[in-house]
Design a protein around this motif. Structure first.
Motif: not given
Length: 374
Positions: A136-159
């Motif tokens: 639902a939410k996160i509380t804290g001091t000076n809390i901010k969302p972080v994005r991953e650095a721009k990089a190639p993406l791998i999708e792993f499909i499996g079991n």
């Protein structure tokens, strides 16, 4: 006292009150609430009617920063009598799994060992079929969302192997508890490969699933559930594939198709023609979602002997058919695992085995990522 001193006194009091208000506002600004809907999710997820984040797929993750020493996660489960698991990384160092009880009403507190700014990456440890974890939410001091650095993406499909299922009995020993008590998606081979290569990743995996049949049933198989948001055949909600554009799509399916089943239901001999045909159809579906992606087919480290030769032969046939049908696309890449004696629960790789698998795969994926990044 005449009027002028009284006015000066009143003015000074007003100024002090304003300064106090400003100071109070600055102090209050430092303590913040971050709505889960403001995070950047990686993996299968949904935003519900209350703007809460449903963490669905294995290793589905979000990042945020806060100033020490603590922050609090407000999470819940749709099943009040169930339980599930999160796991997290603090300042680039893996910490632990966290058991979430459906009955709990208290927030989960994460503690940092030092003051200052900290970065957390929060992961779902379990797979989609264990149900979502609702943030639902996160509380804290000076809390901010972080994005991953721009990089190639791998999708792993499996079991289950791709899920990291049955890999971590450190909290609940093998043979006890419930199936998902030993899940550790963070330590599975796919996320390990991605971290080693500094790429992003998503997992699209289901325990027991196959291409044309599952380990103890004829379906629904991966081709039937891949487009569903939670890999559940009965769900009418489909996944929005435009959310992510992987440069590489890794598919590791075959362990369950070749299995002998559970010994209770009738199990026909492995049908290589059906396997190859269904696999080709599925790769075509994946290519329709990600036209520019490099497709990679992985065998299974759990299969030895004649079955290993059968699987390699089938994957080679799938590659040949796809390459012939899509001659202008990148050729399908294929990797055959070295056989492994697994040390996890119920014949699965444990976290140490996953480290070995990831190390074995690194040169293969490094080459694919480098080729697609040019």
């Amino acid at each position: 006292m005449n009027a002028t001193p009284r006015l000066l006194t009143a003015a000074l009091v007003a100024i002090m009150l304003c300064l106090g208000c400003a100071s109070s506002k600055r102090s209050s600004d430092k303590s913040a609430t971050l709505s889960a809907s403001d995070l950047q999710p990686y993996g299968r997820f949904a935003i519900d009617q209350y703007q809460r984040l449903e963490m669905i797929s294995s290793a589905m993750h979000v990042g945020f920063s806060f100033n020490g020493p603590t922050c609090e996660l407000y999470v819940s489960l749709p099943n009040a009598t169930g339980h599930n698991y999160l796991q997290y990384e603090l300042d680039g160092v893996y910490q632990k799994r966290i058991r979430i009880s459906g009955e709990s009403k208290e927030p989960i507190r994460l503690t940092a060992p030092t003051a200052g700014k900290h970065t957390v990456w929060l992961y779902k440890a379990t797979e989609a079929h264990t149900g979502p974890i609702i943030l639902a939410k996160i509380t804290g001091t000076n809390i901010k969302p972080v994005r991953e650095a721009k990089a190639p993406l791998i999708e792993f499909i499996g079991n289950s192997i791709t899920c990291g299922a049955a890999a971590d009995p450190s909290d609940v020993p093998c043979g006890s508890g419930q199936y998902h008590d030993q899940h550790n998606a963070y330590m599975a081979y796919g996320p390990r490969v991605a971290r080693a290569l500094a790429t992003s990743f998503i997992l699209s995996s289901v325990s027991g699933i196959g291409v044309y049949r599952n380990w103890n049933s004829n379906g629904p198989t991966m081709p039937a559930v891949y487009e569903k948001v939670d890999f559940q055949a009965g769900n009418t909600t489909t996944w929005n594939f435009s959310r992510f554009t992987p440069q590489v799509v890794s598919i590791a399916l075959g362990t369950n198709d070749l299995s002998n089943g559970d010994g209770k239901r009738e199990r026909l001999p492995f049908d290589s023609a059906a396997y190859v045909s269904k696999y080709v159809d599925f790769v075509n579906v994946v290519k329709s979602k990600y036209p520019g992606a490099q497709i990679a087919l992985l065998s299974s480290p759990m299969i030895n002997g004649n079955n290993r030769a059968k699987l390699q032969h089938c994957l080679t046939a799938v590659k040949e058919r796809i390459d012939a049908a899509h001659s202008t696309d990148k050729p399908v890449a294929v990797y055959f695992f070295q056989p492994m004696q697994a040390h996890g629960c119920s014949g699965h790789p444990n976290v140490e085995d996953h480290a070995i698998m990831a190390q074995e795969l690194l040169p293969f994926f490094k080459k694919l990522v480098n080729q697609t990044s040019r």
